[in-house]
Design a protein around this motif. Structure first.
Motif, PDB file in Angstrom:
ATOM      1  N   SER A 108     -16.347   3.612 -10.024  1.00  0.00           N
ATOM      2  CA  SER A 108     -15.363   2.564 -10.284  1.00  0.00           C
ATOM      3  C   SER A 108     -13.994   3.161 -10.595  1.00  0.00           C
ATOM      4  N   THR A 109     -13.985   4.214 -11.421  1.00  0.00           N
ATOM      5  CA  THR A 109     -12.721   4.878 -11.758  1.00  0.00           C
ATOM      6  C   THR A 109     -12.084   5.498 -10.521  1.00  0.00           C
ATOM      7  N   LEU A 110     -12.915   6.139  -9.699  1.00  0.00           N
ATOM      8  CA  LEU A 110     -12.419   6.752  -8.472  1.00  0.00           C
ATOM      9  C   LEU A 110     -11.860   5.702  -7.520  1.00  0.00           C
ATOM     10  N   GLN A 111     -12.547   4.535  -7.457  1.00  0.00           N
ATOM     11  CA  GLN A 111     -12.088   3.454  -6.587  1.00  0.00           C
ATOM     12  C   GLN A 111     -10.748   2.903  -7.071  1.00  0.00           C
ATOM     13  N   GLU A 112     -10.597   2.765  -8.384  1.00  0.00           N
ATOM     14  CA  GLU A 112      -9.329   2.291  -8.930  1.00  0.00           C
ATOM     15  C   GLU A 112      -8.199   3.269  -8.641  1.00  0.00           C
ATOM     16  N   MET A 113      -8.492   4.552  -8.820  1.00  0.00           N
ATOM     17  CA  MET A 113      -7.474   5.566  -8.542  1.00  0.00           C
ATOM     18  C   MET A 113      -7.094   5.558  -7.062  1.00  0.00           C
ATOM     19  N   ALA A 114      -8.112   5.422  -6.198  1.00  0.00           N
ATOM     20  CA  ALA A 114      -7.849   5.392  -4.765  1.00  0.00           C
ATOM     21  C   ALA A 114      -7.018   4.166  -4.385  1.00  0.00           C
ATOM     22  N   THR A 115      -7.313   3.024  -5.011  1.00  0.00           N
ATOM     23  CA  THR A 115      -6.560   1.801  -4.726  1.00  0.00           C
ATOM     24  C   THR A 115      -5.097   1.941  -5.155  1.00  0.00           C
ATOM     25  N   LYS A 116      -4.889   2.510  -6.338  1.00  0.00           N
ATOM     26  CA  LYS A 116      -3.517   2.703  -6.818  1.00  0.00           C
ATOM     27  C   LYS A 116      -2.747   3.670  -5.912  1.00  0.00           C
ATOM     28  N   LEU A 117      -3.415   4.761  -5.539  1.00  0.00           N
ATOM     29  CA  LEU A 117      -2.774   5.734  -4.668  1.00  0.00           C
ATOM     30  C   LEU A 117      -2.466   5.123  -3.308  1.00  0.00           C
ATOM     31  N   CYS A 118      -3.413   4.358  -2.782  1.00  0.00           N
ATOM     32  CA  CYS A 118      -3.199   3.712  -1.487  1.00  0.00           C
ATOM     33  C   CYS A 118      -2.055   2.712  -1.559  1.00  0.00           C
ATOM     34  N   TYR A 119      -1.953   2.001  -2.687  1.00  0.00           N
ATOM     35  CA  TYR A 119      -0.875   1.027  -2.820  1.00  0.00           C
ATOM     36  C   TYR A 119       0.494   1.733  -2.847  1.00  0.00           C
ATOM     37  N   GLU A 120       0.544   2.891  -3.504  1.00  0.00           N
ATOM     38  CA  GLU A 120       1.794   3.655  -3.491  1.00  0.00           C
ATOM     39  C   GLU A 120       2.143   4.118  -2.077  1.00  0.00           C
ATOM     40  N   LEU A 121       1.122   4.543  -1.337  1.00  0.00           N
ATOM     41  CA  LEU A 121       1.352   4.938   0.058  1.00  0.00           C
ATOM     42  C   LEU A 121       1.760   3.740   0.905  1.00  0.00           C
ATOM     43  N   TYR A 122       1.188   2.600   0.588  1.00  0.00           N
ATOM     44  CA  TYR A 122       1.513   1.373   1.321  1.00  0.00           C
ATOM     45  C   TYR A 122       2.967   0.965   1.104  1.00  0.00           C
ATOM     46  N   GLN A 123       3.469   1.176  -0.112  1.00  0.00           N
ATOM     47  CA  GLN A 123       4.866   0.844  -0.393  1.00  0.00           C
ATOM     48  C   GLN A 123       5.810   1.684   0.479  1.00  0.00           C
ATOM     49  N   LYS A 124       5.414   2.919   0.751  1.00  0.00           N
ATOM     50  CA  LYS A 124       6.248   3.785   1.578  1.00  0.00           C
ATOM     51  C   LYS A 124       5.997   3.569   3.066  1.00  0.00           C
ATOM     52  N   GLU A 125       4.744   3.283   3.372  1.00  0.00           N
ATOM     53  CA  GLU A 125       4.362   3.096   4.778  1.00  0.00           C
ATOM     54  C   GLU A 125       3.470   1.858   4.883  1.00  0.00           C
ATOM     55  N   PRO A 126       4.053   0.683   5.175  1.00  0.00           N
ATOM     56  CA  PRO A 126       3.299  -0.592   5.166  1.00  0.00           C
ATOM     57  C   PRO A 126       2.046  -0.609   6.035  1.00  0.00           C
ATOM     58  N   GLU A 127       2.001   0.197   7.075  1.00  0.00           N
ATOM     59  CA  GLU A 127       0.827   0.201   7.952  1.00  0.00           C
ATOM     60  C   GLU A 127      -0.006   1.473   7.781  1.00  0.00           C
ATOM     61  N   HIS A 128      -0.008   1.982   6.551  1.00  0.00           N
ATOM     62  CA  HIS A 128      -0.811   3.183   6.278  1.00  0.00           C
ATOM     63  C   HIS A 128      -2.290   2.871   6.539  1.00  0.00           C
ATOM     64  N   LYS A 129      -3.025   3.871   7.034  1.00  0.00           N
ATOM     65  CA  LYS A 129      -4.414   3.631   7.434  1.00  0.00           C
ATOM     66  C   LYS A 129      -5.346   3.330   6.258  1.00  0.00           C
ATOM     67  N   CYS A 130      -4.896   3.611   5.039  1.00  0.00           N
ATOM     68  CA  CYS A 130      -5.751   3.294   3.890  1.00  0.00           C
ATOM     69  C   CYS A 130      -5.615   1.836   3.455  1.00  0.00           C
ATOM     70  N   LYS A 131      -4.680   1.108   4.025  1.00  0.00           N
ATOM     71  CA  LYS A 131      -4.447  -0.287   3.639  1.00  0.00           C
ATOM     72  C   LYS A 131      -5.693  -1.127   3.907  1.00  0.00           C
ATOM     73  N   PRO A 132      -6.146  -1.881   2.907  1.00  0.00           N
ATOM     74  CA  PRO A 132      -7.390  -2.654   3.068  1.00  0.00           C
ATOM     75  C   PRO A 132      -7.186  -4.018   3.717  1.00  0.00           C
ATOM     76  N   CYS A 133      -6.094  -4.201   4.398  1.00  0.00           N
ATOM     77  CA  CYS A 133      -5.790  -5.478   5.057  1.00  0.00           C
ATOM     78  C   CYS A 133      -5.635  -5.265   6.559  1.00  0.00           C
ATOM     79  N   PRO A 134      -5.808  -6.330   7.332  1.00  0.00           N
ATOM     80  CA  PRO A 134      -5.604  -6.202   8.782  1.00  0.00           C
ATOM     81  C   PRO A 134      -4.166  -5.792   9.107  1.00  0.00           C
ATOM     82  N   GLU A 135      -3.981  -5.327  10.304  1.00  0.00           N
ATOM     83  CA  GLU A 135      -2.647  -4.907  10.737  1.00  0.00           C
ATOM     84  C   GLU A 135      -1.669  -6.086  10.683  1.00  0.00           C
ATOM     85  N   LYS A 136      -0.492  -5.803  10.189  1.00  0.00           N
ATOM     86  CA  LYS A 136       0.616  -6.765  10.054  1.00  0.00           C
ATOM     87  C   LYS A 136       0.389  -7.792   8.938  1.00  0.00           C
ATOM     88  N   TRP A 137      -0.685  -7.652   8.192  1.00  0.00           N
ATOM     89  CA  TRP A 137      -0.880  -8.496   7.015  1.00  0.00           C
ATOM     90  C   TRP A 137      -0.287  -7.777   5.809  1.00  0.00           C
TER      91      TRP A 137
END
Length: 270
Positions: A108-137
């Motif tokens: 659970s802790t690892l998943q939370e850390m991964a989600t936070k890190l992915c969100y930071e990457l998403y802010q820089k790159e909206p279509e980053h491959k770690c994004k848990p949403c469909p493309e363009k969402w």
């Protein structure tokens, strides 16, 4: 005279009988001997038989006692082994449960850390491959938001969302409110319940506590129903048969940790 003859005859007869008895004894016919000697032999045999039976019973009893004692000792050993085994199993299960709990907490802790890190990457790159949403969402907290610039009726817009396993946007908390306001949507249907009467325009902030968010079946919509839509920071109502754009929302998927690790690895190589 007659009486004397009779007495003499009797005496003669008695003496004759005595002689006959003596002669008969001399021939060899004797009176039966006393049975004491035979009965003694039989009694001795019975006594010996009883003694043998008693000895046999004693031996059998001793063997039974020894066998029972040995089996009881074996049973006691088995019971002790069983108790020890159960105790070991119980300790192992407790250890496994504690380990499983720790693994879940770590996961659970690892998943939370991964989600936070992915969100930071998403802010820089909206279509980053770690994004848990469909493309363009768009991704916000635990939800994905899709913008569909297709002029459709409210019912058709709701159907479009359903096709994407989503629903029209509902603004039920301040975080979602600020996110929607930041996107500056104009003329997009919302997931508010259709109304027979046209409601007045109100500020979007008031919709957080509204009980009008769409929850019921709308298969009976007719041309006279009014549906809510967003216009900047406000909510207005228009005929549901009119055409507007749509905003859909659905729960996001879990962030894939391996996608982040692979990305970090590829960045390290570069």
């Amino acid at each position: 005279m007659s009486e004397e003859v009779t007495y003499a005859d009797l005496k003669f007869q008695d003496s004759s009988e005595m002689e006959n008895i003596k002669e008969f004894d001399q021939v060899g016919v004797k009176a039966p001997p006393a049975p004491s000697h035979v009965w003694r032999q039989r009694a001795l045999a019975l006594i010996l038989l009883c003694l043998l039976l008693l000895i046999g019973l004693g031996v059998l009893g001793s063997m039974f006692y020894l066998t029972l004692k040995i089996e009881m000792e074996k049973l006691e050993k088995l019971q002790n082994f069983k108790d020890k085994l159960q105790n070991n199993v119980s300790l192992q299960l407790t250890y496994n449960m504690d380990s499983l709990k720790e693994i879940r907490n770590l996961s659970s802790t690892l998943q939370e850390m991964a989600t936070k890190l992915c969100y930071e990457l998403y802010q820089k790159e909206p279509e980053h491959k770690c994004k848990p949403c469909p493309e363009k969402w768009m991704w916000h907290e635990d939800r994905c938001y899709g913008e569909f610039k297709k002029y459709e009726t409210w019912k058709q817009s709701d159907l479009i969302c359903s096709i994407h396993n989503a629903s029209l946007v509902k603004i039920k908390n301040k975080s979602v409110l600020e996110f929607i306001k930041s996107k500056k949507f104009y003329g997009y249907w919302l997931g508010l319940s259709p109304s027979k009467d046209r409601k007045p325009t109100e500020h979007l902030d008031k919709t957080i506590i509204s009980s009008d968010w769409f929850t019921r079946n709308t298969s009976d919509l007719n041309g006279g129903m009014h549906c809510g839509y967003i216009y900047g920071s406000y909510v207005s109502y228009d005929l549901c048969s009119n055409e507007k754009n749509a905003i859909c929302e659905k729960l996001d998927n879990p962030v894939k940790i391996e996608s982040i690790l692979m990305n970090e690895e590829s960045n390290g190589r570069m």
